[in-house]
Write a protein that holds these residues in place. Structure first.
Motif, PDB file in Angstrom:
ATOM      1  N   TYR A 140       3.835   2.673  -1.214  1.00 61.12           N
ATOM      2  CA  TYR A 140       3.705   2.748  -2.673  1.00 61.12           C
ATOM      3  C   TYR A 140       5.075   2.644  -3.337  1.00 61.12           C
ATOM      4  O   TYR A 140       5.252   1.882  -4.289  1.00 61.12           O
ATOM      5  N   LYS A 141       6.050   3.379  -2.821  1.00 60.84           N
ATOM      6  CA  LYS A 141       7.398   3.349  -3.406  1.00 60.84           C
ATOM      7  C   LYS A 141       8.037   1.961  -3.268  1.00 60.84           C
ATOM      8  O   LYS A 141       8.675   1.473  -4.196  1.00 60.84           O
ATOM      9  N   ILE A 142       7.855   1.341  -2.114  1.00 58.87           N
ATOM     10  CA  ILE A 142       8.405   0.001  -1.895  1.00 58.87           C
ATOM     11  C   ILE A 142       7.793  -0.983  -2.886  1.00 58.87           C
ATOM     12  O   ILE A 142       8.499  -1.758  -3.543  1.00 58.87           O
ATOM     13  N   TRP A 143       6.471  -0.969  -3.010  1.00 56.76           N
ATOM     14  CA  TRP A 143       5.804  -1.923  -3.891  1.00 56.76           C
ATOM     15  C   TRP A 143       6.009  -1.606  -5.360  1.00 56.76           C
ATOM     16  O   TRP A 143       5.952  -2.503  -6.205  1.00 56.76           O
ATOM     17  N   LYS A 144       6.310  -0.372  -5.690  1.00 57.83           N
ATOM     18  CA  LYS A 144       6.634  -0.028  -7.078  1.00 57.83           C
ATOM     19  C   LYS A 144       7.942  -0.718  -7.476  1.00 57.83           C
ATOM     20  O   LYS A 144       8.074  -1.215  -8.599  1.00 57.83           O
ATOM     21  N   GLN A 145       8.877  -0.776  -6.542  1.00 56.12           N
ATOM     22  CA  GLN A 145      10.131  -1.481  -6.809  1.00 56.12           C
ATOM     23  C   GLN A 145       9.918  -2.985  -6.911  1.00 56.12           C
ATOM     24  O   GLN A 145      10.496  -3.648  -7.783  1.00 56.12           O
TER      25      GLN A 145
END
Length: 128
Positions: A110-115
């Motif tokens: 989730y954090k990776i794709w939020k970036q």
């Protein structure tokens, strides 16, 4: 038809006899006892599965598998938009991938794709 010893007097009697001809006692039926024990164990197992959490665990695992498949499908759709779509297409698809990982409770992805979503939407002119 096999002969067996009466459990009371020891007289040899047929395995199909209802009573011993010598003493009148009903013979013990080992097959019925074994079947009853086996049936009882199966019933306990079924009750445990349904009321002891087995069904919920199976459903939770299947739901987790579905969430992971949805996330993987979203990533595949993003790759298509990245290869042949507009910047806005990439922004939207990155948002869908982010939402899929949020639904799957996969915090790292989730954090990776939020970036990725933030960068793609910035490129498309959509502030995040």
């Amino acid at each position: 038809m096999a002969l067996q010893a009466c459990h009371e007097c020891g007289t040899k009697i047929s395995s199909e006899a209802k009573t011993c001809p010598q003493c009148g006692v009903k013979p013990k039926n080992k097959t019925n006892t074994t079947s009853a024990i086996f049936g009882g164990l199966v019933a306990v197992g079924v009750l445990w599965f349904y009321f002891g959490g087995g069904l919920e665990k199976q459903a939770a695992k299947q739901l987790g598998d579905i969430h992971n498949q949805v996330a993987a499908d979203s990533v595949a759709q993003y790759e298509i938009a990245k290869a042949s779509g507009t910047p806005m297409d990439r922004c939207v698809q990155a948002g869908l991938v982010t939402a899929a990982y949020l639904q799957a409770k996969d915090d790292a992805n989730y954090k990776i794709w939020k970036q990725v979503e933030s960068a793609d939407c910035s490129t498309a002119g959509v502030p995040r």
